[in-house]
Design an enzyme around this catalytic site. Structure first.
Site, PDB file in Angstrom:
ATOM      1  N   VAL A  12     -18.921 -14.951 -22.541  1.00 53.19           N
ATOM      2  CA  VAL A  12     -19.705 -16.189 -22.475  1.00 53.19           C
ATOM      3  C   VAL A  12     -19.940 -16.759 -23.869  1.00 53.19           C
ATOM      4  O   VAL A  12     -19.708 -17.940 -24.121  1.00 53.19           O
ATOM      5  CB  VAL A  12     -21.045 -15.933 -21.738  1.00 53.19           C
ATOM      6  N   CYS A 256     -20.139  -9.444 -13.264  1.00 51.70           N
ATOM      7  CA  CYS A 256     -21.297 -10.258 -12.850  1.00 51.70           C
ATOM      8  C   CYS A 256     -21.802  -9.964 -11.444  1.00 51.70           C
ATOM      9  O   CYS A 256     -22.983  -9.651 -11.265  1.00 51.70           O
ATOM     10  CB  CYS A 256     -20.938 -11.740 -12.939  1.00 51.70           C
TER      11      CYS A 256
HETATM   12  C1  UDX Z   1     -18.109 -14.756 -11.271  1.00 54.48           C
HETATM   13  C2  UDX Z   1     -18.515 -16.194 -10.832  1.00 54.48           C
HETATM   14  O1  UDX Z   1     -17.445 -16.787 -10.090  1.00 54.48           O
HETATM   15  C3  UDX Z   1     -18.873 -17.036 -12.046  1.00 54.48           C
HETATM   16  O2  UDX Z   1     -19.323 -18.313 -11.612  1.00 54.48           O
HETATM   17  C4  UDX Z   1     -19.968 -16.332 -12.830  1.00 54.48           C
HETATM   18  O3  UDX Z   1     -20.288 -17.063 -14.003  1.00 54.48           O
HETATM   19  C5  UDX Z   1     -19.539 -14.923 -13.212  1.00 54.48           C
HETATM   20  O4  UDX Z   1     -19.168 -14.186 -12.032  1.00 54.48           O
HETATM   21  P1  UDX Z   1     -15.935 -13.605 -12.332  1.00 54.48           P
HETATM   22  O5  UDX Z   1     -16.711 -12.329 -12.323  1.00 54.48           O
HETATM   23  O6  UDX Z   1     -15.148 -13.972 -13.535  1.00 54.48           O
HETATM   24  O7  UDX Z   1     -16.914 -14.864 -12.045  1.00 54.48           O
HETATM   25  O8  UDX Z   1     -14.901 -13.496 -11.101  1.00 54.48           O
HETATM   26  P2  UDX Z   1     -14.565 -14.318  -9.763  1.00 54.48           P
HETATM   27  O9  UDX Z   1     -13.331 -15.099  -9.972  1.00 54.48           O
HETATM   28  O10 UDX Z   1     -15.727 -15.030  -9.242  1.00 54.48           O
HETATM   29  O11 UDX Z   1     -14.208 -13.081  -8.789  1.00 54.48           O
HETATM   30  C6  UDX Z   1     -15.189 -12.089  -8.477  1.00 54.48           C
HETATM   31  C7  UDX Z   1     -14.628 -11.041  -7.535  1.00 54.48           C
HETATM   32  O12 UDX Z   1     -14.406 -11.602  -6.245  1.00 54.48           O
HETATM   33  C8  UDX Z   1     -13.293 -10.461  -7.965  1.00 54.48           C
HETATM   34  O13 UDX Z   1     -13.284  -9.076  -7.695  1.00 54.48           O
HETATM   35  C9  UDX Z   1     -12.292 -11.194  -7.075  1.00 54.48           C
HETATM   36  O14 UDX Z   1     -11.094 -10.490  -6.864  1.00 54.48           O
HETATM   37  C10 UDX Z   1     -13.088 -11.350  -5.807  1.00 54.48           C
HETATM   38  N1  UDX Z   1     -12.649 -12.458  -4.944  1.00 54.48           N
HETATM   39  C11 UDX Z   1     -12.801 -13.744  -5.361  1.00 54.48           C
HETATM   40  C12 UDX Z   1     -12.108 -12.181  -3.699  1.00 54.48           C
HETATM   41  O15 UDX Z   1     -11.973 -11.011  -3.305  1.00 54.48           O
HETATM   42  N2  UDX Z   1     -11.743 -13.230  -2.886  1.00 54.48           N
HETATM   43  C13 UDX Z   1     -11.897 -14.524  -3.273  1.00 54.48           C
HETATM   44  O16 UDX Z   1     -11.570 -15.425  -2.462  1.00 54.48           O
HETATM   45  C14 UDX Z   1     -12.430 -14.795  -4.547  1.00 54.48           C
END
Ligand code: UDX
Length: 431
Positions: A12, A256
């Site tokens: 961040v 997160c």
């Molecule tokens: C997340 C939030 O999206 C973001 O807004 C916040 O600031 C930080 O946390 P991030 O941790 O980078 O971001 O990952 P993200 O792309 O949101 O994916 C999170 C998890 O969900 C991953 O394990 C991903 O594989 C999973 N996921 C995401 C799914 O299993 N299916 C989906 O459709 C989307």
């Protein structure tokens, strides 16, 4: 244009620093890790993020961006101070605010009069009010400005946000902070600090809820012979639902969601408003990780029940990061699945494009140099991260090197009926 300090150069903080410099501000960013500061001043980002290297080079070259090891030095000349420090999971799921508290103690007297402290880290509701009360400097404003960027697309998300949320008690400070983002075309929502803090937790918890929900539906689909991808298409066509963030998988992870859902649940209990739904979201995620582990073992067929009989089965894994396009493995469901497979006595070998050395968390995991080496001699291949490289792999070659060509595609990267999969006993999740 403003004079800005950024305290903390993680995902961040670093993204905030390079993007604010790109928008024309003068930025001094501080980190306690001297080697990180040295690398950054030499133009090397400690993590891979699309576009980050270019903006880092741009800011260093035009002199609008520099990195220091001393946060007091960064703060002394700046009017806006972005606090981008980690708030990891602490006892009982509560957010651990030690890094923020230490920084505020150190910098409390250093913030110039009339300057603005901006909390970007994800912090429990009420933190800004507490920071203000402890600071005891009414001439220094405390503003909340939560960050919503995703790893892998951090720079894009920062420069093209769906909205900017600003929490403040002081209108002038809110307007000035909004002014820093004037070049970004998006809506700015101004509210109290507490509401802004609640927005961040609620947004992350809602997204995690969507994922646990669809993973639960995927398990139901498997049991009743329906296809979750058709269900997502049908549900997602409803504007009120949308198909975004509804891809089932091996469970969700990252730095997160797990800590933020736990922290919100903890906050709810401490506030006397317990939210069992949030606990169910966490439980459902653990169940999904278990479910995928069990499905890998089921794909092997019957095994000796006597634990003294050594199991010769070998599992190949494609993908170890918590999602594609990041090298981050924090709270990765892939690692947890590997751990559970190893605990069941299985030998696991894995390939991930960002991993070339054995990893300390899993010393017995064999790290392969490419996808075929990971599949070689295996009885089941399981896809745990949706790297594009896997969708483009030569599946015929993969099947040939395996002992038994069985695939569990826990990210549903392949269409079940494609001829590419000829020769494989294939299954996805929720299909
Ligand atoms: C997340 C939030 O999206 C973001 O807004 C916040 O600031 C930080 O946390 P991030 O941790 O980078 O971001 O990952 P993200 O792309 O949101 O994916 C999170 C998890 O969900 C991953 O394990 C991903 O594989 C999973 N996921 C995401 C799914 O299993 N299916 C989906 O459709 C989307």
């Amino acid at each position: 244009m403003g004079n800005v300090s950024v305290i903390g150069c993680g995902y961040v903080g670093l993204t905030t620093a390079v993007c604010l410099a790109h928008l024309g501000h003068t930025v001094v960013a501080a980190d306690i890790d001297a080697s990180r500061v040295e690398l950054l001043n030499a133009g090397h980002a400690p993590m891979y993020e699309t576009g980050l290297d270019q903006l880092l080079a741009e800011g260093l070259a035009n002199g609008r961006l520099r990195f220091v090891n001393d946060s007091a030095q960064a703060v002394a000349q700046a009017r806006f101070h972005f606090m981008c420090l980690p708030t990891p999971q602490g006892v009982d799921g509560a957010a651990n605010l030690d890094a923020l508290d230490t920084a505020m103690e150190e910098l409390g007297d250093v913030f110039p009069a009339g300057s603005v402290v901006i909390l970007k880290s994800t912090v429990p509701v009420g933190t800004a009010d507490e920071v203000r009360a402890r600071l005891l400097r009414p001439e220094v404003a405390v503003v909340s400005c939560p960050e919503f960027l995703r790893e892998g697309t951090a720079v894009h998300d920062f420069l093209h946000p769906d909205r900017i949320v600003i929490g403040a008690t002081n209108d002038r400070a809110a307007t000035d902070v909004a002014g820093l983002f004037a070049a970004i075309d998006t809506s700015v929502l101004t509210m109290s600090n507490r509401s802004a803090e609640a927005v961040k937790y609620s947004a992350n918890a809602f997204l995690a809820t969507k994922l646990s929900f669809i993973n639960s539906i995927a398990r139901i689909c498997e049991s009743v012979d329906a296809d979750v991808l058709d269900v997502v298409a049908g549900m997602g066509a409803d504007n009120r639902i949308s198909a975004k963030f509804l891809q089932p998988g091996p469970g969700w992870g990252g730095s997160c969601f797990p800590k933020d859902v736990a922290a919100l649940s903890h906050l709810a209990r401490s506030a006397g408003a317990p939210a069992p739904l949030l606990d169910a979201v966490l439980v459902a995620n653990d169940e999904q990780i278990n479910h995928v582990t069990t499905r890998v073992m089921q794909a092997l067929g019957p095994r000796p029940v006597d634990s003294r009989v050594r199991c010769e089965a070998r599992i190949g894994v494609w993908g170890l990061t918590f999602k594609a396009n990041t090298s981050d493995r924090r709270d990765s469901p892939a690692l947890e699945i590997v751990r559970r497979l190893q605990a069941a006595g299985l030998t696991v070998q894995a390939f991930d494009p960002t991993v070339s050395e054995p990893i300390t968390e899993l010393p017995e995991l064999v790290i392969a140099g490419d996808p075929y080496e990971a599949a070689a001699g295996c009885d089941v291949l399981v896809i745990l991260t949706e790297w594009e490289e896997f969708a483009l792999a030569d599946l015929q070659k993969t099947a040939e090197v395996m002992r038994a060509p069985r695939m569990l595609d826990a990210r549903n990267i392949f269409a079940a009926d494609t001829t590419q999969l000829d020769g494989f006993a294939y299954s996805g999740v929720g299909r």
